[in-house]
Design a protein around this motif. Structure first.
Motif, mmCIF file in Angstrom:
data_model
loop_
_atom_site.group_PDB
_atom_site.id
_atom_site.type_symbol
_atom_site.label_atom_id
_atom_site.label_comp_id
_atom_site.label_asym_id
_atom_site.label_seq_id
_atom_site.Cartn_x
_atom_site.Cartn_y
_atom_site.Cartn_z
ATOM 1 N N MET A 36 0.804 -1.221 0.000
ATOM 2 C CA MET A 36 0.000 0.000 0.000
ATOM 3 C C MET A 36 0.836 1.270 0.000
ATOM 4 O O MET A 36 0.332 2.337 -0.339
ATOM 5 N N LEU A 37 2.124 1.170 0.303
ATOM 6 C CA LEU A 37 3.003 2.332 0.260
ATOM 7 C C LEU A 37 3.617 2.554 -1.119
ATOM 8 O O LEU A 37 4.320 3.548 -1.316
ATOM 9 N N GLU A 38 3.338 1.654 -2.045
ATOM 10 C CA GLU A 38 3.796 1.862 -3.421
ATOM 11 C C GLU A 38 3.087 3.087 -3.992
ATOM 12 O O GLU A 38 1.897 3.309 -3.735
ATOM 13 N N GLU A 39 3.803 3.882 -4.749
ATOM 14 C CA GLU A 39 3.268 5.141 -5.273
ATOM 15 C C GLU A 39 1.943 4.966 -6.021
ATOM 16 O O GLU A 39 1.029 5.764 -5.873
ATOM 17 N N ASP A 81 8.967 -0.176 12.462
ATOM 18 C CA ASP A 81 9.146 -0.894 13.725
ATOM 19 C C ASP A 81 9.802 -2.253 13.530
ATOM 20 O O ASP A 81 10.442 -2.787 14.436
ATOM 21 N N TYR A 82 9.633 -2.809 12.338
ATOM 22 C CA TYR A 82 10.214 -4.127 12.036
ATOM 23 C C TYR A 82 11.451 -4.030 11.159
ATOM 24 O O TYR A 82 11.884 -5.007 10.563
ATOM 25 N N GLY A 83 12.002 -2.826 11.035
ATOM 26 C CA GLY A 83 13.301 -2.662 10.397
ATOM 27 C C GLY A 83 13.292 -2.325 8.921
ATOM 28 O O GLY A 83 14.345 -2.389 8.281
ATOM 29 N N ILE A 84 12.153 -1.928 8.371
ATOM 30 C CA ILE A 84 12.076 -1.589 6.945
ATOM 31 C C ILE A 84 11.726 -0.108 6.812
ATOM 32 O O ILE A 84 10.700 0.334 7.321
ATOM 33 N N GLU A 85 12.568 0.641 6.155
ATOM 34 C CA GLU A 85 12.277 2.060 5.866
ATOM 35 C C GLU A 85 11.646 2.131 4.486
ATOM 36 O O GLU A 85 12.205 1.648 3.521
ATOM 37 N N LYS A 86 10.486 2.722 4.415
ATOM 38 C CA LYS A 86 9.772 2.821 3.138
ATOM 39 C C LYS A 86 9.220 4.199 3.006
ATOM 40 O O LYS A 86 8.697 4.789 3.874
#
Length: 90
Positions: free
Chosen positions: A62-65, A85-90
């Protein structure tokens, strides 16, 4: 949404039957809203985290452009914060 289900099944062996049922009953948009807005990571999110495949989560998708206009700012922030929180920057 069906695409990430298929990829998770093929690439990790994770069979997200509850997710697939939700998709058929509620459609992709409502399924995403329910899963991300629930307040806690879903069982699928946790399973994919343990398999090091958060790229196959609803939050990531859902964070895809191309999908960003479909979700409220609040829901988008929940997804972003959960991934962070789980280590992924998006």
């Amino acid at each position: 949404m069906v695409g990430i289900y298929e990829r998770a099944k093929t690439e990790t062996g994770y069979h997200a039957t509850y997710f697939l049922r939700m998709l058929s009953e509620h459609g992709g948009l409502e399924t995403a809203r329910r899963l991300v807005g629930s307040g806690q990571p879903s069982e699928g999110f946790t399973s994919l985290y343990l398999k090091h495949r958060l790229d196959l989560t609803v939050e990531h998708l859902m964070l895809e452009e191309e999908f960003s206009d479909l979700f409220s700012v609040e829901l988008t922030e929940i997804a972003r914060d959960r991934l962070r929180d789980y280590g992924i920057e998006k």
